[in-house]
Design an enzyme around this catalytic site. Structure first.
Site, PDB file in Angstrom:
ATOM      1  N   PRO A  49      -9.797  -4.114  -2.538  1.00  8.79           N
ATOM      2  CA  PRO A  49      -8.650  -3.238  -2.832  1.00  8.79           C
ATOM      3  C   PRO A  49      -8.309  -3.283  -4.322  1.00  8.79           C
ATOM      4  O   PRO A  49      -8.124  -4.358  -4.887  1.00  8.79           O
ATOM      5  CB  PRO A  49      -7.514  -3.845  -2.007  1.00  8.79           C
ATOM      6  N   GLU A  50      -8.274  -2.125  -4.947  1.00 12.18           N
ATOM      7  CA  GLU A  50      -7.894  -2.058  -6.358  1.00 12.18           C
ATOM      8  C   GLU A  50      -6.439  -1.581  -6.439  1.00 12.18           C
ATOM      9  O   GLU A  50      -5.804  -1.306  -5.422  1.00 12.18           O
ATOM     10  CB  GLU A  50      -8.845  -1.123  -7.111  1.00 12.18           C
TER      11      GLU A  50
ATOM     12  N   HIS B 235      -9.768 -11.758  12.700  1.00 10.12           N
ATOM     13  CA  HIS B 235      -9.432 -11.793  11.274  1.00 10.12           C
ATOM     14  C   HIS B 235      -7.958 -11.487  10.991  1.00 10.12           C
ATOM     15  O   HIS B 235      -7.575 -11.347   9.834  1.00 10.12           O
ATOM     16  CB  HIS B 235     -10.316 -10.818  10.501  1.00 10.12           C
TER      17      HIS B 235
ATOM     18  N   ARG C 268     -12.433 -12.093   4.729  1.00 12.22           N
ATOM     19  CA  ARG C 268     -12.993 -13.070   3.780  1.00 12.22           C
ATOM     20  C   ARG C 268     -11.985 -14.123   3.328  1.00 12.22           C
ATOM     21  O   ARG C 268     -12.333 -15.061   2.633  1.00 12.22           O
ATOM     22  CB  ARG C 268     -13.604 -12.327   2.585  1.00 12.22           C
TER      23      ARG C 268
ATOM     24  N   ARG D  64     -11.169  -8.715 -31.904  1.00 13.20           N
ATOM     25  CA  ARG D  64     -11.859  -9.126 -30.680  1.00 13.20           C
ATOM     26  C   ARG D  64     -13.287  -8.591 -30.686  1.00 13.20           C
ATOM     27  O   ARG D  64     -13.515  -7.391 -30.825  1.00 13.20           O
ATOM     28  CB  ARG D  64     -11.131  -8.588 -29.423  1.00 13.20           C
TER      29      ARG D  64
END
Ligand SMILES: [Zn+2]
Length: 271
Positions: free
Chosen positions: A2-3, A91, A110, A152
């Site tokens: 999931p983003e 789950h 997971r 950077r």
């Protein structure tokens, strides 16, 4: 995984259906997530009213008056609203029963997700305190990104995926935003000019906002669905398209590895 857009859609679904409801009870079937679910959670939550659902990065923050329940979906988590008593799957690790006969259920095959408690201001929780600005809020702008990247030598893609610089820009949206901004993912961050920072900030915002809008149309399916809420198919410019023709110029999309993640880009459209 999931983003940010999926997490924001989940937040909107939970806020719409659960705000103002009273928590009847909590059931922990498996406490072994990324961090253990606190054992005293049922005691802390029983009888509390859900004041609001907010989001910081990919953390969902449920304000209960006496503290905040912090939820994270990890790699494979999803939150759904179901009738209380719906038989759990192997789950389904965590249920929160409400006073209207519904419950919120966390499924996480997971088990990289999290269910945590913070009694003070959630923004000061160790997981949240050092996070960079939200990509869709005003403190993330071109001037900020320009300053944050000076000196950077790390690649611009790794920079925008660094939670200390800006939160919630996962691999999919980093690849897509860089294509749309015409910036090569391996460009040293410190070499990005201010006008290109302006372009990149605008494309990060647009890419995420479009995904959230797309997911918003699946919001009505949030209750009682067997599938995962807020996951949606999108039409990507470059993500997952290694070797396929660029949708803009036809050149084959290149695929490289950067910091253990796949990067996809067009060698002609991105400089
Ligand atoms: Zn191209």
């Amino acid at each position: 995984m999931p983003e940010l857009p999926e997490v924001e859609i989940t937040r909107r679904g939970l806020a719409a259906h659960l705000t103002g409801l009273k928590i009847k009870d909590v059931s922990i079937r498996n406490a072994n997530l990324r961090w253990p679910i606190p054992k005293n959670l049922p005691k802390l939550l029983r009888g509390r009213t859900i004041a609001s659902f907010k989001r910081r990065a990919k953390y969902l923050l449920m304000d209960c008056g006496n503290g905040t329940l912090i939820l994270h979906l990890g790699m494979s988590g999803s939150l759904r609203i179901l009738p209380a008593g719906t038989p759990p799957d192997i789950h389904d690790h965590f249920d929160m029963m409400l006073n209207n006969g519904l419950m919120m259920r966390l499924r996480d095959p997971r088990r990289f997700g999290a269910v945590l408690w913070h009694s003070g201001d959630a923004r000061n929780h160790p997981l949240l305190a050092s996070l960079g600005p939200e990509p869709l809020e005003n403190d993330f702008d071109a001037r900020y990104l320009y300053q944050a990247t000076r000196g950077r030598s790390i690649s611009i893609k790794q920079c925008i995926m660094d939670n200390h610089i800006v939160v919630g820009v996962g691999n999919i949206y980093a690849n897509e935003a860089l294509f749309r901004a015409g910036i090569k993912p391996q460009l040293a961050a410190g070499k990005l000019s201010l006008p290109r920072c302006t372009k990149l900030v605008a494309e990060i915002r647009a890419t995420l906002a479009e995904a959230i809008n797309l997911g918003g149309s699946s919001l009505r399916d949030f209750v009682n669905t067997a599938g995962k809420p807020g996951y949606f198919q999108q039409h990507y410019w470059v993500y997952g398209r290694g070797g396929e023709p660029c949708r803009r110029c036809g050149s084959p999309i290149k695929q490289i590895r950067q910091g253990q993640r796949s990067s996809f880009y067009c060698g002609s459209c991105q400089k």
